[in-house]
Design a protein around this motif. Sequence first.
Motif, PDB file in Angstrom:
ATOM      1  N   LEU A  38     -19.384-100.962 -50.666  1.00 59.92           N
ATOM      2  CA  LEU A  38     -18.611-100.989 -51.909  1.00 59.92           C
ATOM      3  C   LEU A  38     -18.222-102.414 -52.292  1.00 59.92           C
ATOM      4  O   LEU A  38     -18.316-102.815 -53.462  1.00 59.92           O
ATOM      5  CB  LEU A  38     -17.356-100.113 -51.750  1.00 59.92           C
ATOM      6  N   LEU A  39     -17.763-103.171 -51.278  1.00 59.15           N
ATOM      7  CA  LEU A  39     -17.368-104.556 -51.567  1.00 59.15           C
ATOM      8  C   LEU A  39     -18.561-105.396 -51.989  1.00 59.15           C
ATOM      9  O   LEU A  39     -18.457-106.227 -52.904  1.00 59.15           O
ATOM     10  CB  LEU A  39     -16.692-105.172 -50.345  1.00 59.15           C
ATOM     11  N   ALA A  40     -19.688-105.222 -51.304  1.00 57.81           N
ATOM     12  CA  ALA A  40     -20.869-106.030 -51.611  1.00 57.81           C
ATOM     13  C   ALA A  40     -21.634-105.530 -52.826  1.00 57.81           C
ATOM     14  O   ALA A  40     -22.474-106.262 -53.357  1.00 57.81           O
ATOM     15  CB  ALA A  40     -21.811-106.067 -50.400  1.00 57.81           C
ATOM     16  N   GLY A  41     -21.363-104.300 -53.270  1.00 62.86           N
ATOM     17  CA  GLY A  41     -22.105-103.738 -54.390  1.00 62.86           C
ATOM     18  C   GLY A  41     -21.310-103.700 -55.673  1.00 62.86           C
ATOM     19  O   GLY A  41     -21.291-104.644 -56.445  1.00 62.86           O
ATOM     20  N   ARG A  42     -20.615-102.598 -55.904  1.00 57.27           N
ATOM     21  CA  ARG A  42     -19.935-102.401 -57.181  1.00 57.27           C
ATOM     22  C   ARG A  42     -18.787-103.382 -57.398  1.00 57.27           C
ATOM     23  O   ARG A  42     -18.643-103.944 -58.475  1.00 57.27           O
ATOM     24  CB  ARG A  42     -19.418-100.956 -57.258  1.00 57.27           C
ATOM     25  N   LEU A  43     -17.976-103.567 -56.365  1.00 59.45           N
ATOM     26  CA  LEU A  43     -16.808-104.427 -56.552  1.00 59.45           C
ATOM     27  C   LEU A  43     -17.182-105.896 -56.699  1.00 59.45           C
ATOM     28  O   LEU A  43     -16.451-106.668 -57.323  1.00 59.45           O
ATOM     29  CB  LEU A  43     -15.842-104.258 -55.371  1.00 59.45           C
ATOM     30  N   SER A  44     -18.313-106.307 -56.115  1.00 57.37           N
ATOM     31  CA  SER A  44     -18.703-107.721 -56.233  1.00 57.37           C
ATOM     32  C   SER A  44     -19.074-108.084 -57.666  1.00 57.37           C
ATOM     33  O   SER A  44     -19.010-109.252 -58.044  1.00 57.37           O
ATOM     34  CB  SER A  44     -19.877-108.017 -55.307  1.00 57.37           C
ATOM     35  N   ALA A  45     -19.497-107.078 -58.475  1.00 54.26           N
ATOM     36  CA  ALA A  45     -19.795-107.367 -59.871  1.00 54.26           C
ATOM     37  C   ALA A  45     -18.530-107.713 -60.644  1.00 54.26           C
ATOM     38  O   ALA A  45     -18.561-108.503 -61.593  1.00 54.26           O
ATOM     39  CB  ALA A  45     -20.502-106.161 -60.516  1.00 54.26           C
ATOM     40  N   ARG A  46     -17.406-107.113 -60.265  1.00 55.38           N
ATOM     41  CA  ARG A  46     -16.135-107.406 -60.931  1.00 55.38           C
ATOM     42  C   ARG A  46     -15.433-108.590 -60.279  1.00 55.38           C
ATOM     43  O   ARG A  46     -14.858-109.427 -60.968  1.00 55.38           O
ATOM     44  CB  ARG A  46     -15.247-106.162 -60.889  1.00 55.38           C
ATOM     45  N   TRP A  47     -15.452-108.643 -58.955  1.00 54.58           N
ATOM     46  CA  TRP A  47     -14.857-109.752 -58.208  1.00 54.58           C
ATOM     47  C   TRP A  47     -15.948-110.407 -57.370  1.00 54.58           C
ATOM     48  O   TRP A  47     -16.338-109.876 -56.322  1.00 54.58           O
ATOM     49  CB  TRP A  47     -13.726-109.261 -57.308  1.00 54.58           C
ATOM     50  N   PRO A  48     -16.481-111.539 -57.809  1.00 53.51           N
ATOM     51  CA  PRO A  48     -17.613-112.153 -57.091  1.00 53.51           C
ATOM     52  C   PRO A  48     -17.291-112.512 -55.641  1.00 53.51           C
ATOM     53  O   PRO A  48     -18.181-112.544 -54.804  1.00 53.51           O
ATOM     54  CB  PRO A  48     -17.910-113.418 -57.914  1.00 53.51           C
ATOM     55  N   GLY A  49     -16.032-112.753 -55.337  1.00 54.48           N
ATOM     56  CA  GLY A  49     -15.693-113.123 -53.972  1.00 54.48           C
ATOM     57  C   GLY A  49     -15.678-111.955 -53.009  1.00 54.48           C
ATOM     58  O   GLY A  49     -15.640-112.168 -51.781  1.00 54.48           O
ATOM     59  N   ALA A  50     -15.706-110.715 -53.525  1.00 53.93           N
ATOM     60  CA  ALA A  50     -15.645-109.551 -52.636  1.00 53.93           C
ATOM     61  C   ALA A  50     -16.872-109.466 -51.742  1.00 53.93           C
ATOM     62  O   ALA A  50     -16.790-109.079 -50.571  1.00 53.93           O
ATOM     63  CB  ALA A  50     -15.504-108.274 -53.459  1.00 53.93           C
ATOM     64  N   GLY A  51     -18.037-109.812 -52.270  1.00 53.48           N
ATOM     65  CA  GLY A  51     -19.245-109.776 -51.460  1.00 53.48           C
ATOM     66  C   GLY A  51     -19.208-110.767 -50.319  1.00 53.48           C
ATOM     67  O   GLY A  51     -19.625-110.459 -49.187  1.00 53.48           O
ATOM     68  N   ARG A  52     -18.694-111.977 -50.578  1.00 54.99           N
ATOM     69  CA  ARG A  52     -18.588-112.975 -49.510  1.00 54.99           C
ATOM     70  C   ARG A  52     -17.614-112.527 -48.437  1.00 54.99           C
ATOM     71  O   ARG A  52     -17.859-112.704 -47.233  1.00 54.99           O
ATOM     72  CB  ARG A  52     -18.156-114.313 -50.096  1.00 54.99           C
ATOM     73  N   VAL A  53     -16.494-111.939 -48.857  1.00 49.31           N
ATOM     74  CA  VAL A  53     -15.529-111.439 -47.880  1.00 49.31           C
ATOM     75  C   VAL A  53     -16.140-110.336 -47.029  1.00 49.31           C
ATOM     76  O   VAL A  53     -15.956-110.288 -45.800  1.00 49.31           O
ATOM     77  CB  VAL A  53     -14.256-110.939 -48.600  1.00 49.31           C
ATOM     78  N   ALA A  54     -16.902-109.442 -47.659  1.00 48.89           N
ATOM     79  CA  ALA A  54     -17.521-108.344 -46.911  1.00 48.89           C
ATOM     80  C   ALA A  54     -18.506-108.869 -45.878  1.00 48.89           C
ATOM     81  O   ALA A  54     -18.581-108.366 -44.744  1.00 48.89           O
ATOM     82  CB  ALA A  54     -18.220-107.397 -47.887  1.00 48.89           C
ATOM     83  N   ARG A  55     -19.286-109.881 -46.259  1.00 50.19           N
ATOM     84  CA  ARG A  55     -20.245-110.436 -45.295  1.00 50.19           C
ATOM     85  C   ARG A  55     -19.550-111.151 -44.146  1.00 50.19           C
ATOM     86  O   ARG A  55     -20.002-111.083 -42.997  1.00 50.19           O
ATOM     87  CB  ARG A  55     -21.195-111.388 -46.020  1.00 50.19           C
ATOM     88  N   ARG A  56     -18.446-111.843 -44.431  1.00 49.98           N
ATOM     89  CA  ARG A  56     -17.771-112.586 -43.370  1.00 49.98           C
ATOM     90  C   ARG A  56     -17.080-111.677 -42.369  1.00 49.98           C
ATOM     91  O   ARG A  56     -17.028-111.982 -41.166  1.00 49.98           O
ATOM     92  CB  ARG A  56     -16.721-113.533 -43.998  1.00 49.98           C
ATOM     93  N   VAL A  57     -16.531-110.535 -42.833  1.00 53.62           N
ATOM     94  CA  VAL A  57     -15.732-109.685 -41.947  1.00 53.62           C
ATOM     95  C   VAL A  57     -16.498-108.481 -41.442  1.00 53.62           C
ATOM     96  O   VAL A  57     -15.916-107.624 -40.766  1.00 53.62           O
ATOM     97  CB  VAL A  57     -14.438-109.224 -42.669  1.00 53.62           C
ATOM     98  N   ALA A  58     -17.790-108.394 -41.735  1.00 50.88           N
ATOM     99  CA  ALA A  58     -18.545-107.196 -41.353  1.00 50.88           C
ATOM    100  C   ALA A  58     -18.595-107.031 -39.841  1.00 50.88           C
ATOM    101  O   ALA A  58     -18.274-105.958 -39.301  1.00 50.88           O
ATOM    102  CB  ALA A  58     -19.958-107.267 -41.941  1.00 50.88           C
ATOM    103  N   ALA A  59     -18.992-108.081 -39.124  1.00 53.18           N
ATOM    104  CA  ALA A  59     -19.141-107.968 -37.665  1.00 53.18           C
ATOM    105  C   ALA A  59     -17.823-107.645 -36.972  1.00 53.18           C
ATOM    106  O   ALA A  59     -17.752-106.690 -36.174  1.00 53.18           O
ATOM    107  CB  ALA A  59     -19.761-109.248 -37.106  1.00 53.18           C
ATOM    108  N   PRO A  60     -16.717-108.378 -37.222  1.00 49.19           N
ATOM    109  CA  PRO A  60     -15.464-107.996 -36.566  1.00 49.19           C
ATOM    110  C   PRO A  60     -14.934-106.643 -37.016  1.00 49.19           C
ATOM    111  O   PRO A  60     -14.259-105.951 -36.244  1.00 49.19           O
ATOM    112  CB  PRO A  60     -14.503-109.131 -36.953  1.00 49.19           C
ATOM    113  N   ALA A  61     -15.228-106.234 -38.245  1.00 48.23           N
ATOM    114  CA  ALA A  61     -14.776-104.920 -38.698  1.00 48.23           C
ATOM    115  C   ALA A  61     -15.481-103.808 -37.926  1.00 48.23           C
ATOM    116  O   ALA A  61     -14.850-102.814 -37.518  1.00 48.23           O
ATOM    117  CB  ALA A  61     -15.016-104.771 -40.199  1.00 48.23           C
ATOM    118  N   PHE A  62     -16.776-103.945 -37.706  1.00 47.33           N
ATOM    119  CA  PHE A  62     -17.496-102.956 -36.905  1.00 47.33           C
ATOM    120  C   PHE A  62     -16.967-102.920 -35.463  1.00 47.33           C
ATOM    121  O   PHE A  62     -16.789-101.842 -34.881  1.00 47.33           O
ATOM    122  CB  PHE A  62     -18.991-103.260 -36.911  1.00 47.33           C
ATOM    123  N   ALA A  63     -16.739-104.107 -34.900  1.00 44.68           N
ATOM    124  CA  ALA A  63     -16.200-104.150 -33.537  1.00 44.68           C
ATOM    125  C   ALA A  63     -14.824-103.505 -33.470  1.00 44.68           C
ATOM    126  O   ALA A  63     -14.515-102.743 -32.529  1.00 44.68           O
ATOM    127  CB  ALA A  63     -16.132-105.603 -33.057  1.00 44.68           C
TER     128      ALA A  63
END
Length: 385
Positions: A38-63
């Motif tokens: 959601l952050l990297a797809g739909r929300l990134s179109a409205r907030w461009p920084g959401a995709g970068r945040v999703a990529r940075r926190v993906a690994a620790p979020a899964f852990a």
Amino acid sequence: MSPERKGVVADVSALWAWIVLAAVVAASVIVVEVGRRLLAGRLSARWPGAGRVARRVAAPAFAFAVVVGGGAAMPYRMLGDQAEDAVGQAVRIAAIGATTWLVLRIGYALTDPPLARLTRIEGDRNRRARRARTQMLLLRRIAAVLIVVLAVGAALFTFPGVRAVGAGVLASAGVAGLVVGIAARPTLGNLLAGLQLAFSDALRLDDVVVTQGHWGRVEELTLSYVVLRLWDDRRMIFPVSHFTEQPFENWTRHSSRLLGSVELHVDWSVPIEELRTELHAALRDNPLWDRRDWMLQVVDVQPNGLVTLLAMMSAADSASTWDLRCDVREHLISHIRRHHPEALPRLRVEAAPWEDGRDADGREQEGRAAPGGGRPARPDTLRRA
């Protein structure tokens, strides 16, 4: 119930418990993946920084999802007393580590975009941008250090023995703090010096400074050291306390604009007004000149028949000032050599004896006969150096 039936029921219960554990872990991972998409797809179109945040926190979020979900659904009673304690301890430490990793990544992901915007600011606002960037970086490092220290303390306090030791240390916190302060005095001094530099605006990232005869730009400013990138791409590393205890030059504290100077030693016959006009014409054609200040003055008269000319010109920054000085120096020297060679430096000497064998006071000069018995020839009274 017969022993065989009890064994079957126990096996079914154990199998069901492990299935529930796997389901909970899988559900946690699925929830995190949905949020990431959601952050990297739909929300990134409205907030461009959401995709970068999703990529940075993906690994620790899964852990974090795996550790928390596994810890919540773990069938501890089926592991035995010793295994239950060991597994519970490992899960708690893993949860603390995953939480720390996630918090740090979230903080870095949220602060990276404003830092990138501050880096791209040019012009008059660049000084304020560099100040804000320096302070933000230092505050982020301090926060990261504090979070890691708290996480390590929390992990250690999960051990019963460490809790007992910690209670004793807290009871004698005054003595322990005094001992630690004495032992870590240089480190604490650099920490306070780094904060002082950042918040007193004495030093910022990308500042041009001169210290101990070295010219360079501040490439990195941490709580313990400062890295200067010198003009030849070498790196000089100084402790932060050096810039609070030793004087240094900051060429970009208020503005990056600088005045450059060129000195020439020429003969008295140099045409000053013509050279001043030539300097102005050369500056107008040079893109490094910022059209702010310039001048050409005679600043000294030397007893050997030379005069000192000082040409000054302004440029946007230190690098441009250096190149502009070199260009102006080359241009003025070429102009003097091409159009006024008589104005090049010359050495004046007093000539003696005279052609008739007498000195300047009319006295005879003994032993001054020229070869062949004649009188010595009169030398030139002005010789080119």
